[in-house]
Design a protein around this motif. Structure first.
Motif, short mmCIF file in Angstrom:
data_model
loop_
_atom_site.label_atom_id
_atom_site.label_comp_id
_atom_site.label_asym_id
_atom_site.label_seq_id
_atom_site.Cartn_x
_atom_site.Cartn_y
_atom_site.Cartn_z
N ALA A 67 0.84 -1.21 0.00
CA ALA A 67 0.00 0.00 0.00
C ALA A 67 0.87 1.26 0.00
O ALA A 67 0.57 2.22 -0.73
CB ALA A 67 -0.93 -0.01 1.20
N LEU A 68 1.95 1.27 0.77
CA LEU A 68 2.85 2.41 0.79
C LEU A 68 3.54 2.62 -0.54
O LEU A 68 3.73 3.76 -0.99
CB LEU A 68 3.88 2.26 1.92
CG LEU A 68 3.34 2.42 3.34
CD1 LEU A 68 4.42 2.05 4.35
CD2 LEU A 68 2.83 3.82 3.57
N ILE A 69 3.93 1.53 -1.19
CA ILE A 69 4.55 1.63 -2.51
C ILE A 69 3.57 2.27 -3.49
O ILE A 69 3.94 3.17 -4.25
CB ILE A 69 5.00 0.24 -3.01
CG1 ILE A 69 6.19 -0.25 -2.21
CG2 ILE A 69 5.35 0.29 -4.50
CD1 ILE A 69 6.57 -1.69 -2.49
N ILE A 70 2.32 1.85 -3.46
CA ILE A 70 1.31 2.42 -4.36
C ILE A 70 1.11 3.90 -4.05
O ILE A 70 1.08 4.74 -4.96
CB ILE A 70 -0.01 1.65 -4.26
CG1 ILE A 70 0.16 0.24 -4.84
CG2 ILE A 70 -1.13 2.39 -4.97
CD1 ILE A 70 -1.01 -0.68 -4.60
N ILE A 71 0.99 4.25 -2.77
CA ILE A 71 0.75 5.64 -2.38
C ILE A 71 1.89 6.55 -2.82
O ILE A 71 1.66 7.64 -3.37
CB ILE A 71 0.52 5.74 -0.85
CG1 ILE A 71 -0.82 5.11 -0.49
CG2 ILE A 71 0.59 7.19 -0.39
CD1 ILE A 71 -1.03 4.92 1.01
N PHE A 72 3.13 6.13 -2.59
CA PHE A 72 4.27 6.99 -2.90
C PHE A 72 4.66 6.98 -4.38
O PHE A 72 5.24 7.94 -4.87
CB PHE A 72 5.48 6.62 -2.05
CG PHE A 72 5.32 7.04 -0.61
CD1 PHE A 72 5.25 8.38 -0.28
CD2 PHE A 72 5.24 6.11 0.39
CE1 PHE A 72 5.10 8.79 1.04
CE2 PHE A 72 5.09 6.49 1.72
CZ PHE A 72 5.02 7.84 2.04
N GLN A 73 4.36 5.91 -5.10
CA GLN A 73 4.73 5.84 -6.50
C GLN A 73 3.64 6.32 -7.45
O GLN A 73 3.91 6.60 -8.61
CB GLN A 73 5.12 4.40 -6.87
CG GLN A 73 6.40 3.95 -6.24
CD GLN A 73 7.59 4.79 -6.66
OE1 GLN A 73 7.74 5.15 -7.81
NE2 GLN A 73 8.43 5.12 -5.69
N TRP A 74 2.40 6.41 -6.98
CA TRP A 74 1.30 6.78 -7.88
C TRP A 74 1.49 8.14 -8.54
O TRP A 74 1.24 8.28 -9.74
CB TRP A 74 -0.04 6.70 -7.16
CG TRP A 74 -1.15 6.97 -8.11
CD1 TRP A 74 -1.96 8.05 -8.15
CD2 TRP A 74 -1.54 6.14 -9.21
NE1 TRP A 74 -2.83 7.95 -9.19
CE2 TRP A 74 -2.59 6.79 -9.86
CE3 TRP A 74 -1.08 4.92 -9.71
CZ2 TRP A 74 -3.22 6.26 -10.98
CZ3 TRP A 74 -1.70 4.39 -10.82
CH2 TRP A 74 -2.75 5.05 -11.44
N PRO A 75 1.95 9.19 -7.82
CA PRO A 75 2.15 10.48 -8.50
C PRO A 75 3.13 10.39 -9.67
O PRO A 75 2.97 11.09 -10.67
CB PRO A 75 2.69 11.40 -7.40
CG PRO A 75 2.23 10.80 -6.13
CD PRO A 75 2.18 9.32 -6.37
N LYS A 76 4.14 9.53 -9.55
CA LYS A 76 5.13 9.38 -10.62
C LYS A 76 4.59 8.50 -11.75
O LYS A 76 5.00 8.65 -12.89
CB LYS A 76 6.41 8.76 -10.07
CG LYS A 76 7.09 9.62 -9.04
CD LYS A 76 8.28 8.89 -8.45
CE LYS A 76 8.85 9.69 -7.30
NZ LYS A 76 9.89 8.97 -6.59
N ILE A 77 3.70 7.59 -11.42
CA ILE A 77 3.23 6.61 -12.40
C ILE A 77 1.98 7.07 -13.14
O ILE A 77 1.71 6.61 -14.23
CB ILE A 77 3.01 5.27 -11.68
CG1 ILE A 77 4.25 4.46 -11.85
CG2 ILE A 77 1.81 4.54 -12.14
CD1 ILE A 77 4.15 3.01 -11.77
N LYS A 78 1.20 7.97 -12.55
CA LYS A 78 -0.09 8.29 -13.15
C LYS A 78 0.03 8.95 -14.52
O LYS A 78 -0.91 8.88 -15.30
CB LYS A 78 -0.96 9.12 -12.20
CG LYS A 78 -0.53 10.53 -11.97
CD LYS A 78 -1.53 11.20 -11.04
CE LYS A 78 -1.10 12.61 -10.73
NZ LYS A 78 -2.01 13.24 -9.81
N GLN A 79 1.16 9.55 -14.85
CA GLN A 79 1.30 10.13 -16.19
C GLN A 79 1.83 9.13 -17.21
O GLN A 79 1.92 9.44 -18.38
CB GLN A 79 2.19 11.39 -16.15
CG GLN A 79 3.60 11.16 -15.69
CD GLN A 79 3.79 11.62 -14.26
OE1 GLN A 79 2.85 11.68 -13.50
NE2 GLN A 79 5.01 11.94 -13.91
N ASN A 80 2.15 7.93 -16.78
CA ASN A 80 2.62 6.89 -17.71
C ASN A 80 1.45 6.25 -18.45
O ASN A 80 0.29 6.46 -18.11
CB ASN A 80 3.40 5.82 -16.95
CG ASN A 80 4.73 6.33 -16.43
OD1 ASN A 80 5.13 7.45 -16.71
ND2 ASN A 80 5.40 5.51 -15.65
#
Length: 74
Positions: free
Chosen positions: A15-28
């Motif tokens: 869950a923490l990985i998703i929370i912290f990585q989502w801002p970087k991944i959402k534009q992919n």
């Protein structure tokens, strides 16, 4: 036997990985997002199994083909 503490700890980490990585991944692209979530899902599911204490591939193959060996002997 499943260790619940390890399961919940792994769930929190995922869950923490998703929370912290989502801002970087959402534009992919969708493919990248799908790969990200599939790899996390595979890791999370594998963490549920007690892999070091599971039977090896040889045991699985023997269990699978043992009935055929008895059939072939007759």
């Amino acid at each position: 036997m499943m260790r619940w503490g390890a399961f919940f700890a792994t769930t929190v980490i995922v869950a923490l990985i998703i929370i912290f990585q989502w801002p970087k991944i959402k534009q992919n692209s969708k493919k990248d997002k799908l790969a990200f979530f599939m790899l996390l899902l595979i890791g999370w599911v594998l963490s549920m199994f007690d892999l070091p204490n599971m039977a090896g591939p040889t045991t699985w193959i023997e269990a699978l083909f043992k009935p055929f060996g008895k059939f072939m002997e007759q």
